[in-house]
Design a protein around this motif. Structure first.
Motif, PDB file in Angstrom:
ATOM      1  N   SER A  62     -11.246  35.058  -1.275  1.00 42.49           N
ATOM      2  CA  SER A  62     -12.542  35.669  -0.108  1.00 42.49           C
ATOM      3  C   SER A  62     -12.788  34.699   0.742  1.00 42.49           C
ATOM      4  O   SER A  62     -12.002  33.934   1.007  1.00 42.49           O
ATOM      5  CB  SER A  62     -14.149  35.036  -1.204  1.00 42.49           C
ATOM      6  OG  SER A  62     -14.847  34.240  -0.236  1.00 42.49           O
ATOM      7  N   ARG A 118     -17.144  37.942  -2.353  1.00 48.59           N
ATOM      8  CA  ARG A 118     -19.107  37.772  -2.044  1.00 48.59           C
ATOM      9  C   ARG A 118     -19.608  38.032  -1.350  1.00 48.59           C
ATOM     10  O   ARG A 118     -19.870  38.544  -0.117  1.00 48.59           O
ATOM     11  CB  ARG A 118     -18.904  36.134  -1.598  1.00 48.59           C
ATOM     12  CG  ARG A 118     -17.990  34.813  -2.626  1.00 48.59           C
ATOM     13  CD  ARG A 118     -18.301  33.422  -1.484  1.00 48.59           C
ATOM     14  NE  ARG A 118     -17.940  32.535  -2.675  1.00 48.59           N
ATOM     15  CZ  ARG A 118     -17.268  31.772  -1.989  1.00 48.59           C
ATOM     16  NH1 ARG A 118     -18.178  31.051  -1.364  1.00 48.59           N
ATOM     17  NH2 ARG A 118     -16.731  30.395  -3.092  1.00 48.59           N
ATOM     18  N   ARG A 122     -24.660  38.702  -0.917  1.00 48.38           N
ATOM     19  CA  ARG A 122     -25.407  38.257  -0.430  1.00 48.38           C
ATOM     20  C   ARG A 122     -25.985  38.308  -2.302  1.00 48.38           C
ATOM     21  O   ARG A 122     -25.495  38.926  -2.786  1.00 48.38           O
ATOM     22  CB  ARG A 122     -26.266  38.765   0.091  1.00 48.38           C
ATOM     23  CG  ARG A 122     -26.721  38.313   1.313  1.00 48.38           C
ATOM     24  CD  ARG A 122     -27.393  39.238   2.841  1.00 48.38           C
ATOM     25  NE  ARG A 122     -28.426  38.856   1.985  1.00 48.38           N
ATOM     26  CZ  ARG A 122     -30.117  39.154   1.656  1.00 48.38           C
ATOM     27  NH1 ARG A 122     -29.857  40.902   1.557  1.00 48.38           N
ATOM     28  NH2 ARG A 122     -31.493  38.976   1.464  1.00 48.38           N
ATOM     29  N   LYS A 151     -24.936  51.555   3.699  1.00 48.79           N
ATOM     30  CA  LYS A 151     -24.856  50.361   4.526  1.00 48.79           C
ATOM     31  C   LYS A 151     -22.944  50.306   4.770  1.00 48.79           C
ATOM     32  O   LYS A 151     -22.870  51.174   3.981  1.00 48.79           O
ATOM     33  CB  LYS A 151     -24.566  49.682   2.907  1.00 48.79           C
ATOM     34  CG  LYS A 151     -24.116  47.992   3.650  1.00 48.79           C
ATOM     35  CD  LYS A 151     -25.287  47.272   2.434  1.00 48.79           C
ATOM     36  CE  LYS A 151     -24.811  45.534   2.681  1.00 48.79           C
ATOM     37  NZ  LYS A 151     -25.952  44.694   2.186  1.00 48.79           N
TER      38      LYS A 151
HETATM   39  C1  BTN Z   1     -23.550  41.421   1.929  1.00 47.24           C
HETATM   40  O1  BTN Z   1     -23.868  40.528   0.533  1.00 47.24           O
HETATM   41  O2  BTN Z   1     -24.487  42.532   2.173  1.00 47.24           O
HETATM   42  C2  BTN Z   1     -22.727  40.532   2.313  1.00 47.24           C
HETATM   43  C3  BTN Z   1     -21.296  40.723   2.535  1.00 47.24           C
HETATM   44  C4  BTN Z   1     -20.095  39.447   3.082  1.00 47.24           C
HETATM   45  C5  BTN Z   1     -19.048  40.881   2.455  1.00 47.24           C
HETATM   46  C6  BTN Z   1     -18.144  39.902   3.516  1.00 47.24           C
HETATM   47  S1  BTN Z   1     -16.282  40.243   2.828  1.00 47.24           S
HETATM   48  C7  BTN Z   1     -15.739  38.811   4.042  1.00 47.24           C
HETATM   49  C8  BTN Z   1     -16.278  37.533   3.890  1.00 47.24           C
HETATM   50  N1  BTN Z   1     -15.701  37.259   2.734  1.00 47.24           N
HETATM   51  C9  BTN Z   1     -16.429  37.182   1.669  1.00 47.24           C
HETATM   52  O3  BTN Z   1     -16.070  36.387   0.514  1.00 47.24           O
HETATM   53  N2  BTN Z   1     -17.984  37.827   1.691  1.00 47.24           N
HETATM   54  C10 BTN Z   1     -17.781  38.190   2.771  1.00 47.24           C
END
Ligand code: BTN
Length: 257
Positions: free
Chosen positions: A24, A52, A54, A119
């Protein structure tokens, strides 16, 4: 990546670490931040194996031209104000995506980037703090750019979209990513110099749900009401049918009408 560096205007994105595969970009950036990486250091990957989202969710991260990007910030800021960083990131991403794609991108509280009710991207902020002060923040941004919706599981396909899906054209990930980084740098400067007012006003201008009837799920509870505004800390102000004005710091919001 050379092209990306040459288009960067400020501190944010000047140091870029570009990876093919990572667990990530947020996890990677948190590790870097812990080792003292400078303000503005940016991690970009082509795919993530443990993206990851939210509220402990997964963020599907197939290869194929999406943005998976995390930025380390070192603001002098109290923990009680950190939501402003996410609000600021939403404003920067929304503005940059509107400029580069012409799409009518909107923000759904707290930080979903939406086009026509679906989204397009999301933001995940992770903070390390000590004694109520921020040590560093990682702003993680995931934007669906060139993927076909068929690349996603059915439950994601029903609610998600990508720039290509909306415009029927491939978009340069590098140009979009630099546009976002430059807007982040600009809005971060405004937040630090002028305080929260301009960022909150721009957020309101980009928001798709203010004035509408919404349902917000907070843990096991669901609240329905009119989304009146966000407050100075970026919390949602929800007018319940009882007349009570409830402020909500985190949750899942669905627009009802
Ligand atoms: C959400 O759930 O709306 C937020 C998503 C965020 C995703 C981004 S992708 C780059 C960064 N690295 C991760 O593991 N998550 C964020």
């Amino acid at each position: 990546m050379e092209k990306l560096r040459s288009l960067i205007k400020g501190e944010i994105g000047r140091d870029v670490i570009s990876l093919e595969t990572v667990d990530s970009t947020n996890a990677f950036a948190v590790r870097l931040g812990g080792k003292g990486a400078a303000h503005g250091t940016t991690v970009i990957a082509e795919r993530q194996t443990k993206g990851r989202g939210r509220l402990g969710r997964r963020w599907e991260s197939p290869a194929g031209g999406n943005i998976y990007m995390s930025v380390i910030l070192r603001p002098l800021m109290d923990m009680r104000d950190v939501t402003l960083l996410t609000i600021m990131a939403g404003v920067a991403c929304c503005g940059a995506l509107r400029n580069s794609t012409g799409l009518a991108v909107e923000i759904k509280w707290p930080n979903d980037l939406m086009v026509s009710g679906r989204k397009l991207g999301g933001i995940l902020t992770e903070i390390r703090s000590s004694a109520g002060r921020v040590i560093f923040a990682v702003l993680g941004m995931g934007i669906n750019v060139n993927t076909c919706l068929e690349d996603y599981p059915p439950e994601v396909r029903a609610i998600a979209t990508s720039v290509m899906n909306e415009t029927s054209k491939e978009q340069s990930v590098t140009l979009l990513a630099t546009g976002i980084l430059n807007e982040l740098d600009r809005w971060y400067g405004i937040l630090m110099r002028e305080g929260r007012g301009p960022v909150l006003n721009e957020w309101r201008r980009f928001s798709s749900m203010l004035g509408g009837v919404v349902e917000v799920i907070v843990g096991e509870e669901a609240f329905r009401g009119v989304a009146e505004d966000i407050d100075d800390e970026g919390r949602l102000l929800l007018r319940l049918s009882s007349g009570e004005l409830k402020n909500i710091s985190a949750g899942d919001l669905k627009i009802l009408r």
